[in-house]
Design an enzyme around this catalytic site. Structure first.
Site, PDB file in Angstrom:
ATOM      1  N   GLY A  77       0.840  -1.181   0.000  1.00  0.00           N
ATOM      2  CA  GLY A  77       0.000   0.000   0.000  1.00  0.00           C
ATOM      3  C   GLY A  77       0.876   1.232   0.000  1.00  0.00           C
ATOM      4  N   GLN A  82       2.936   9.937   1.426  1.00  0.00           N
ATOM      5  CA  GLN A  82       4.233   9.259   1.487  1.00  0.00           C
ATOM      6  C   GLN A  82       5.148   9.625   0.323  1.00  0.00           C
ATOM      7  OE1 GLN A  82       2.358   5.168   2.256  1.00  0.00           O
ATOM      8  NE2 GLN A  82       4.292   5.092   3.392  1.00  0.00           N
ATOM      9  N   CYS A 135       6.095  -0.063   7.637  1.00  0.00           N
ATOM     10  CA  CYS A 135       5.670   1.082   6.822  1.00  0.00           C
ATOM     11  C   CYS A 135       6.854   1.550   5.982  1.00  0.00           C
ATOM     12  CB  CYS A 135       5.192   2.204   7.745  1.00  0.00           C
ATOM     13  SG  CYS A 135       4.708   3.701   6.865  1.00  0.00           S
ATOM     14  N   LEU A 136       6.602   1.825   4.710  1.00  0.00           N
ATOM     15  CA  LEU A 136       7.673   2.283   3.821  1.00  0.00           C
ATOM     16  C   LEU A 136       8.251   3.621   4.282  1.00  0.00           C
ATOM     17  CD1 LEU A 136       6.093   1.398   0.359  1.00  0.00           C
ATOM     18  CD2 LEU A 136       7.824   0.115   1.625  1.00  0.00           C
ATOM     19  N   HIS A 177      -4.255   1.008   7.610  1.00  0.00           N
ATOM     20  CA  HIS A 177      -2.920   1.627   7.614  1.00  0.00           C
ATOM     21  C   HIS A 177      -2.862   2.781   6.610  1.00  0.00           C
ATOM     22  CE1 HIS A 177       1.662   1.119   7.870  1.00  0.00           C
ATOM     23  NE2 HIS A 177       1.497   1.956   6.867  1.00  0.00           N
ATOM     24  N   GLU A 178      -3.352   2.541   5.389  1.00  0.00           N
ATOM     25  CA  GLU A 178      -3.260   3.576   4.345  1.00  0.00           C
ATOM     26  C   GLU A 178      -4.205   4.736   4.622  1.00  0.00           C
ATOM     27  OE1 GLU A 178      -0.739   3.439   2.536  1.00  0.00           O
ATOM     28  OE2 GLU A 178      -0.261   1.372   3.053  1.00  0.00           O
ATOM     29  N   HIS A 181      -2.736   7.086   7.094  1.00  0.00           N
ATOM     30  CA  HIS A 181      -1.758   8.031   6.523  1.00  0.00           C
ATOM     31  C   HIS A 181      -2.449   9.319   6.074  1.00  0.00           C
ATOM     32  CE1 HIS A 181       2.188   6.229   6.398  1.00  0.00           C
ATOM     33  NE2 HIS A 181       1.741   5.102   5.867  1.00  0.00           N
TER      34      HIS A 181
END
Ligand code: ZN
Length: 223
Positions: A77, A82, A135-136, A177-178, A181
């Protein structure tokens, strides 16, 4: 744009340029987009509702760039903040290449590529599920996060069509999670901090399908 690694340029006129202009600049460089990491304020501002700011053609190019960036990372995702873009847009996709016992324990089933525009989720029922996630934008680490096991997600897709769908298992974790963000929330805000582990430590100690042993050894609670 492309300033996430250059703090000296934060808050310049570039930062305040109209979103469409900033996205054009970002896409002009080609290839996967640079990822913004924890500590950059754009991750804490979240995103403003998408209401046609990019126009259909630029939105399509931006979504494609998000897909390329997510796959290259690789991740399951990616949210617009991000890559430094404060819009409520995210992409998700999980081929779920995991062993059967992991698939069963975590509900990690394949999730086809999707675009989420202005997503909002609400828990369905009271069941919680706790697993290691990463998480990226927080490279190198993972932590256990207890999340709603099932959520109802509403919003739109990239064509403006209404979305109203119930997710469970790992896909429910991904959409929470997304969407978080887009509200300026990182998974660490919801994590059991005593579970925090490097990728190396997770691979070495905590690759079991569930985090029960990690909870006992590291001293944190599970729902
Ligand atoms: Zn993330």
């Amino acid at each position: 744009m492309g300033v996430p690694c250059d703090p000296g340029r934060m808050g310049t006129a570039n930062d305040r340029a109209p979103l469409a202009e900033r996205v054009e600049q970002l896409l002009a460089e080609g290839g996967p987009l640079p990822l913004v990491t924890a500590g950059d304020p754009v991750l804490r501002r979240g995103g403003e509702p998408y209401d046609g700011q990019l126009g259909p053609a630029l939105l399509a190019r931006f979504v494609e760039a998000l897909r390329v960036t997510m796959r290259a990372a690789p991740g399951v995702g990616l949210a617009a903040p991000q890559v430094g873009v404060g819009l409520r847009i995210a992409v998700i996709e999980d081929p779920a290449p995991v062993p059967e016992e992991v698939r069963v324990a975590r509900g990690r089933v394949p999730l086809p590529f999707r675009v989420l525009v202005n997503p909002v989720y609400e828990p369905v029922g009271t069941a919680r599920a706790a697993f290691y996630e990463g998480c990226l934008s927080v490279p190198g680490y993972q932590a256990v996060v207890a999340r709603a096991a099932e959520v109802r997600l509403t919003g739109q897709d990239e064509h403006g069509r209404a979305l109203d769908e119930v997710f469970h298992g790992w896909p429910a974790r991904i959409v929470q999670h997304e969407t978080d963000h887009l509200d300026g929330t990182l998974y660490l805000d919801r994590a059991e901090t005593r579970s925090l582990a490097t990728h190396q430590a997770v691979a070495e100690h905590w690759s079991q399908p569930t985090p029960e042993r990690a909870a006992r050894s590291l001293g944190f609670d599970l729902p």
